[in-house]
Design a protein around this motif. Structure first.
Motif, mmCIF file in Angstrom:
data_model
loop_
_atom_site.group_PDB
_atom_site.id
_atom_site.type_symbol
_atom_site.label_atom_id
_atom_site.label_comp_id
_atom_site.label_asym_id
_atom_site.label_seq_id
_atom_site.Cartn_x
_atom_site.Cartn_y
_atom_site.Cartn_z
ATOM 1 N N ALA A 75 13.010 26.491 -10.344
ATOM 2 C CA ALA A 75 13.711 26.793 -9.097
ATOM 3 C C ALA A 75 13.182 25.923 -7.962
ATOM 4 N N LEU A 76 11.874 25.715 -7.930
ATOM 5 C CA LEU A 76 11.272 24.891 -6.882
ATOM 6 C C LEU A 76 11.651 23.421 -7.066
ATOM 7 N N LEU A 77 11.663 22.954 -8.303
ATOM 8 C CA LEU A 77 12.094 21.580 -8.568
ATOM 9 C C LEU A 77 13.547 21.380 -8.137
ATOM 10 N N ALA A 78 14.390 22.355 -8.435
ATOM 11 C CA ALA A 78 15.797 22.257 -8.052
ATOM 12 C C ALA A 78 15.953 22.275 -6.529
ATOM 13 N N LYS A 79 15.176 23.105 -5.850
ATOM 14 C CA LYS A 79 15.254 23.175 -4.387
ATOM 15 C C LYS A 79 15.008 21.814 -3.756
ATOM 16 N N TRP A 80 14.017 21.081 -4.290
ATOM 17 C CA TRP A 80 13.653 19.778 -3.732
ATOM 18 C C TRP A 80 14.387 18.633 -4.425
ATOM 19 N N GLU A 81 15.369 18.986 -5.278
ATOM 20 C CA GLU A 81 16.218 17.994 -5.959
ATOM 21 C C GLU A 81 15.393 16.984 -6.735
ATOM 22 N N ILE A 82 14.417 17.508 -7.480
ATOM 23 C CA ILE A 82 13.534 16.669 -8.290
ATOM 24 C C ILE A 82 13.931 16.820 -9.755
ATOM 25 N N GLU A 83 14.116 15.717 -10.436
ATOM 26 C CA GLU A 83 14.414 15.748 -11.866
ATOM 27 C C GLU A 83 13.131 16.077 -12.635
ATOM 28 N N GLY A 84 13.285 16.372 -13.910
ATOM 29 C CA GLY A 84 12.113 16.677 -14.729
ATOM 30 C C GLY A 84 11.884 18.161 -14.909
ATOM 31 N N GLN A 85 12.969 18.952 -14.854
ATOM 32 C CA GLN A 85 12.822 20.385 -15.015
ATOM 33 C C GLN A 85 12.579 20.748 -16.472
ATOM 34 N N PHE A 86 12.063 21.959 -16.673
ATOM 35 C CA PHE A 86 11.678 22.418 -18.012
ATOM 36 C C PHE A 86 12.754 23.337 -18.581
ATOM 37 N N PHE B 73 12.302 9.494 -5.204
ATOM 38 C CA PHE B 73 11.959 8.917 -3.897
ATOM 39 C C PHE B 73 13.077 8.030 -3.366
ATOM 40 N N LEU B 74 13.717 7.275 -4.262
ATOM 41 C CA LEU B 74 14.717 6.295 -3.835
ATOM 42 C C LEU B 74 16.095 6.894 -3.526
ATOM 43 N N PRO C 129 0.793 -1.234 0.000
ATOM 44 C CA PRO C 129 0.000 0.000 0.000
ATOM 45 C C PRO C 129 0.820 1.276 0.000
ATOM 46 N N THR C 130 2.010 1.263 0.616
ATOM 47 C CA THR C 130 2.811 2.482 0.733
ATOM 48 C C THR C 130 4.202 2.269 0.150
ATOM 49 N N PRO C 131 4.863 3.337 -0.273
ATOM 50 C CA PRO C 131 6.215 3.185 -0.828
ATOM 51 C C PRO C 131 7.216 2.704 0.208
ATOM 52 N N ASP C 132 7.063 3.124 1.459
ATOM 53 C CA ASP C 132 7.997 2.677 2.497
ATOM 54 C C ASP C 132 7.960 1.162 2.663
#
Length: 236
Positions: free
Chosen positions: A225-236, A172-173, A149-152
């Motif tokens: 900038a927000l994506l980079a702050k949270w270190e999330i790939e998929g920027q535009f 997430f990983l 049910p959960t990723p954890d």
């Protein structure tokens, strides 16, 4: 990023948003860095910041509601909240029952993580969160899929030897691999059409307001900038 629609499509669309009301933003609260519950018991993460900024730009009063992932679309359709902002990948199957904004991330990679190299990703036992695009992909590879049910719980299954590897969003990983004995194995897998906000099909006006706000954040660079702050790939 995450994740396939479960199979409860035909709920009556009895709830329709009234523009004068507070907009309720539905999220899971269990999928960092996209969304999680912080030590103060509040929704936090990339999507908390994003959602608050989108509401400000759309001049809407908003509040946050948490819901378990496996019933997040049915509870949108039944009116428990007005939109989903929960790391939800845009897929053809989901678009049969909900409408999405444009993506606020590009398609980002999913990845396999295991306790050791040499795991058989095509014929082994692979853990994935239930009703996600990752679980659907595992089922198509011929591997034995075990859903949680959960990723954890998917990570815990690998650590406990109940599964050979986990397939999940790489965002997430990454912190888990950095802080545990798990390691990335195999190649990254690109799934879905990016992540967007989901709405009831009857709420086109509300969806349009958020779509315009997302577009404005792309245009002025604040979304990247927000994506980079949270270190999330998929920027535009």
């Amino acid at each position: 990023m995450k994740n396939l629609f479960l199979g409860t499509a035909a709920l009556a669309l009895t709830a329709s948003f009234a523009m004068a009301d507070t907009v309720r933003l539905g999220t899971e609260g269990a999928y960092p860095p996209y969304n999680f519950i912080n030590d103060a018991g509040e929704v936090d993460g990339f999507e908390r910041e994003l959602g608050d900024e989108l509401c400000a730009r759309a001049e809407l009063t908003c509040e946050w509601v948490t819901n378990e992932w496996d019933s997040i679309i049915p509870n949108l359709l039944s009116g428990n909240y007005d939109t989903i902002i929960a790391g939800m990948s845009i897929t053809d199957e989901r678009e049969e029952v909900v409408d999405f904004t444009q993506g606020y991330t590009r398609p980002s990679p999913s990845a396999y993580a295991a306790m050791a190299d040499g795991v058989d990703l095509k014929g082994g036992v692979i853990a994935a969160q239930a009703t996600t695009i990752q679980s659907s992909h595992v089922a198509e590879t011929g591997a034995t899929l075990v859903e949680f049910p959960t990723p954890d719980e998917t990570v815990a299954a690998v650590s406990a030897g109940e599964a050979d590897a986990v397939l999940a969003d790489k965002d997430f990983l990454i912190p888990i691999v950095d802080s545990t004995e798990l390691k990335f194995v195999g190649e990254d897998v690109f799934l879905g059409g990016g992540i967007g906000m989901a709405f009831r099909e009857s709420d086109a006006e509300l969806r349009g307001k958020f779509d315009a706000a997302i577009a404005s954040m792309k245009a002025d660079g604040s979304l990247n900038a927000l994506l980079a702050k949270w270190e999330i790939e998929g920027q535009f």
